[in-house]
Scaffold this active site. Structure first.
Site, short mmCIF file in Angstrom:
data_model
loop_
_atom_site.label_atom_id
_atom_site.label_comp_id
_atom_site.label_asym_id
_atom_site.label_seq_id
_atom_site.Cartn_x
_atom_site.Cartn_y
_atom_site.Cartn_z
N LYS A 1 0.81 -1.39 -0.04
CA LYS A 1 0.11 -0.10 -0.18
C LYS A 1 0.76 1.25 0.06
CE LYS A 1 -2.48 -2.50 -0.72
NZ LYS A 1 -2.34 -4.04 -0.51
N GLU B 1 -1.77 -14.94 -17.90
CA GLU B 1 -2.67 -15.53 -16.88
C GLU B 1 -3.21 -16.60 -17.51
OE1 GLU B 1 -3.98 -15.31 -13.60
OE2 GLU B 1 -5.30 -17.06 -14.59
N HIS C 1 -22.43 14.95 2.92
CA HIS C 1 -22.37 15.50 1.60
C HIS C 1 -21.04 16.54 1.71
CE1 HIS C 1 -23.21 16.37 -2.36
NE2 HIS C 1 -23.26 17.80 -2.14
N ALA D 1 3.23 -14.41 -9.15
CA ALA D 1 2.16 -14.32 -8.24
C ALA D 1 0.94 -15.16 -8.51
CB ALA D 1 1.79 -12.85 -8.13
#
Lengths: 469, 415
Positions: A55, A204, A445, A270
């Site tokens: 992240k 993939e 909002h 991965a």
């Protein structure tokens, strides 16, 4: 074994990741005497080589990418990326968090042992590499996590071949990167490197990315990835790689045996993660694993041996840090005699692609399979004022509910901050809230969260900012 | 084959067969007498089959999913001492070998917040079998507590053929979803939500023969006592009406004539109740509602007055939860709920008796050979004649009248 080096404990925990350290602290809160054994780094994969560093890179590369793509807003920039500094910053974040974990454990009175533990019998651990040689325990929690799966022909020991861990510790930005696997780790890291300017090629085996999600979600992610320059080759499996004068060549094969080659500097594999259970001598404690190496548990996170628990990635899917933490809390409380159980109604999942994905509970088809008659409400982000002002309007909030009772059953969110927005739908599910409950709650909002409220209103045919079909 | 046969007992509700939906024990498992060993589903409900004796279950002769006739052999048990189950700690165990009192996590979606699900585990309640009284059938804390109490009660009084798990009442489709999100439902005397759809499986009260007993109490002294106590109750913020005093008299008399503080199931098995939970039938726009004062015999008068006031107000407003209208061991119908003087109402639910109060009014009473106008309270008692002897009914009415006419006697046994 020398007597002085044996320690007795009420609860031994093996592995200090987001499952183990959370379990340790909760157990200590219930006044159990807790010993937490970690062989590598406190915080586990999540803090050291997973969620947190990825992240950090995602945020940093987003800033660079956004800054150089904001001409429409009147901002022109050509940011320079210094990978070394970026990595130092990331390491600083990781150090701060892992140090915090250690301090929290100590402050709660958890005994920390650095070493590698394995079972001698169902009440004893042997620890290598620590002062404490042996731990006699009343209860134990196995929380050893998982490691990246290797595929034949691609050894992480070879420098050009990266696991996700390597991709989060690179010293140079490769010009060309082949990513084997279009799951969430492959897609997040593809996005990071594409934003750093790397030419990314995803190979993939299946015919789409992110196999756990439907085409309504993957279409948006794939389209945005292609805009970033990521190329996809579906229906291919990586078979081998060879070194050339100019980097490497990765060879792939289709099921029909047709092969292709891709030139690159590195190849990131991965294709998933496997539980770490082979180092524990589980058989000595009377525990067997499944063929895939996971440890079967019951709804109290107990293994076949009642006083030994297994949590997190070793207990199987979903392999998510927050699932591990919850399971750790359950195991710790059960060990302390509390009436805890893994009874959550839904575990949310987030993918930090561009845009993000946040999902929880049932999709429409899952709701139908479960015997509900679902109703769906949708709010596209292009109708959200706040989304327009962020410059990111791809995506939607979908909320799935039971038509008869109105109970919220699930939510699928693609778009800016989807990983955050999904928390509201998760709370609605756990509380047994209805569409009306969500729609009647005032939302600030202008925020992205209003889209959740609007989706709930839409399901009831009462949305204000979209036409109700 | 080792051991004695385990046969499928009567299922209640006239069912002659049922589907054995789940075994709750493994062969070789030791069980206690009466411990649930299997779940059988009939058209109306899911019932648990109790072990016929303590011992070791040696065989399961019927697969889960099979339909079984009442009386058929479903397994075998070797009688003997049951052993504590905590020895499982040292033996590698199957997942099913959880401690016997531990409830599992339902596979299906449960509409209840986390704290309520945890409470259910704490109380040993299988939340999959709890009927939710909140909007859309959501399960609240009160529902779980009521279910726990229902499950606990039969154990007070020896073996019963069945413990209804209530599971069938919970099916998502049946859970009064037609009312949407309108909040708590008004509740009818049987404790069912008044708006619950047809097909709800709460057993209809069986047609039972009942006998009645009528009398009138002169309540001048009771009114005087009320007037004397009212200012003191007011200091505690409570308005004291005659009703709590009448309830006190009823509770005292129930202690003297316990046969009326009992429940009886469809088979006629009587469950003598130790706790005294008084249901108070109140007329509402949706019919009679019966809020329940739990453990009324352990409640001080002023607290009883406050609780009755609150329950009656909310019953009239239609704001009772199902749990608050469940578990009465005796029912009192309030004045004005029905008629002015005498009326015999059917006995609601599984209770064995019901007392109806007429309106308190000045009526002619003969005292010392003179007819005088006195404050009077007409009483009508109905009893299940299978269970309650007419002399017991008479003794009860006489007892209540005695306390009402000499209310100071209530102090002798006052809580």
């Amino acid at each position: 074994m020398a007597d002085g080096e044996t320690t007795d404990t009420e609860l031994a925990i093996i592995g200090a990741g987001p499952g183990g350290y959370v379990a340790a602290i909760r157990a200590a809160q219930y006044d159990l005497d807790v010993t937490l054994v970690e062989r590598d780094a406190f915080g586990g994969t999540c803090l050291n080589t997973g969620c947190i560093p990825s992240k950090a890179y995602i945020t940093a590369t987003d800033i660079a990418h956004e800054a150089s793509n904001a001409e429409l807003m009147g901002v022109s920039a050509n940011p320079e990326v210094d990978l070394e500094t970026m990595t130092e910053w990331k390491d600083g974040v990781v150090d701060q968090l892992t140090g915090g974990v250690e301090k929290l454990c100590q402050a709660n009175g958890v005994n920390l042992v650095e070493g590698t533990a394995r079972f001698v019998d169902d009440h004893t651990l042997r620890v290598d590499g620590a002062d404490v040689e042996s731990i006699a325990f009343d209860n134990a929690i196995i929380a050893t996590g998982s490691r990246p799966i290797e595929i034949p022909g691609f050894s992480y020991a070879d420098e050009p071949v990266w696991s996700s861990t390597d991709a989060l510790a690179a010293t140079e930005i490769p010009d060309r990167l082949v990513v084997v696997g279009g799951g969430y780790i492959g897609m997040e890291l593809s996005t990071v490197y594409a934003k750093l300017g790397t030419e990314v090629m995803v190979v993939e085996m299946l015919d789409d990315i992110l196999p756990q999600y439907g085409p309504d979600i993957t279409r948006i992610i794939r389209s945005r990835a292609e805009d970033l320059g990521i190329e996809f080759n579906f229906g291919e499996g990586a078979s081998e790689w060879t070194e050339t004068d100019d980097g490497i060549v990765v060879e792939s094969e289709t099921e029909a045996g047709e092969s292709s080659t891709y030139e690159a500097d590195n190849v990131l594999v991965a294709v998933g993660r496997a539980p770490v259970t082979d180092t524990l001598d589980l058989g000595e404690a009377g525990i067997e694993t499944t063929d895939s190496g996971t440890i079967p548990t019951d709804d109290r996170m107990r293994t076949d041996v009642d006083h030994i628990f297994a949590i997190g990635d070793v207990a199987g899917d979903p392999m998510l840090a927050h699932a591990a933490s919850k399971e750790g809390i359950v195991a710790a409380e059960v060990a302390a005699g509390e009436p805890a159980a893994m009874d959550v109604q839904a575990i949310p999942a987030a993918v930090f692609t561009d845009p993000e994905i946040g999902t929880v509970g049932m999709s429409v088809s899952e709701a139908e399979e479960a015997g509900f008659e679902p109703v769906v409400g949708e709010m596209p982000f292009r109708a959200s004022g706040r989304a327009l002002t962020t410059g990111h309007t791809d995506g939607f909030v979908k909320i799935v509910a039971d038509e008869e009772s109105g109970f919220v059953l699930g939510g699928q969110i693609v778009g800016p901050e989807a990983s955050e927005l999904v928390a509201e739908v998760t709370l609605a599910i756990e509380l047994g809230a209805t569409l009306e409950d969500v729609a009647s709650t005032v939302h600030t909002h202008p925020t992205l969260a209003e889209a959740v409220m609007e989706a709930a209103e839409n399901a009831a045919g009462q949305a204000i900012h979209t036409m109700n079909s | 084959m080792a051991g004695n046969p385990i046969t499928l007992p009567e299922l209640g509700g006239g069912a002659t067969e049922g589907e054995l939906v789940a075994w709750l024990v493994e062969p070789g498992e030791t069980v206690e007498d009466d411990q649930p060993i299997a779940e059988v589903e009939t058209e109306k409900s899911v019932v648990e089959v109790p072990a016929p004796a303590a011992g070791t279950v040696t065989e399961r002769l019927v697969e889960a999913g099979s339909t079984v006739e009442v009386g058929a052999e479903i397994g075998r048990i070797e009688p003997g001492e049951s052993t504590p189950t905590d020895d499982a700690v040292d033996t590698p165990a199957e997942q099913d070998d959880a401690p016997a009192d531990e409830v599992g996590v339902p596979d299906e979606r449960v509409f209840a917040p986390p704290r309520v699900r945890r409470l259910a585990r704490e109380l040993g309640v299988d939340i999959a079998g709890v009927e939710g009284s909140e909007a859309g059938g959501r399960i609240g804390e009160a529902d779980v507590r009521a279910a726990a109490e229902r499950e606990a009660e039969p154990e007070d009084s020896g073996p019963k053929p069945f413990t209804p798990s209530g599971k069938s009442a919970v099916s998502k489709r049946e859970a009064d979803s037609d009312t949407g999100v309108d909040g708590p439902k008004p509740v009818t005397p049987s404790g069912e939500a008044a708006v619950s759809p047809a097909g709800s499986d709460d057993a209809e009260p069986a047609a039972v023969a009942y006998t009645s007993q009528y009398d009138t109490a002169v309540v001048n002294d009771l009114e005087a006592l009320r007037a004397e106590l009212d200012p003191h109750a007011a200091e505690q913020g409570v308005e004291l009406t005659l009703l709590p005093l009448v309830i006190k008299a009823v509770i005292r008399t129930l202690a003297d004539v316990p046969a009326l503080n009992a429940t009886v199931d469809a088979d006629g098995t009587v469950d003598q109740r130790e706790a005294t939970h008084v249901g108070i039938a109140v007329a509402t726009d949706d019919g009679l509602a019966v809020p329940v004062v739990e453990d009324a015999d352990e409640t001080a008068l002023v607290d009883l007055a406050a609780e009755i006031g609150d329950l009656v107000d909310r019953a009239e407003a239609g704001d009772l939860t199902a749990a608050e209208a469940d578990g009465a061991t005796f029912t009192v119908t309030t004045p004005g709920a029905i008629g002015d003087e005498y009326a015999t109402l059917p006995i609601e639910g599984d209770r064995t008796a019901s007392l109806t109060l007429g309106a308190i009014d000045h009526r002619p009473v003969v005292a010392d050979g003179e007819v005088v106008a006195s404050e009077t309270l007409p009483l009508s008692l109905a009893v299940d004649s299978r269970v309650v002897d007419p002399t017991e009914a008479a003794a009860f009415v006489e007892g209540v009248v005695g306390y009402l006419e000499s209310p100071n006697r209530l102090l002798l046994g006052s809580v």
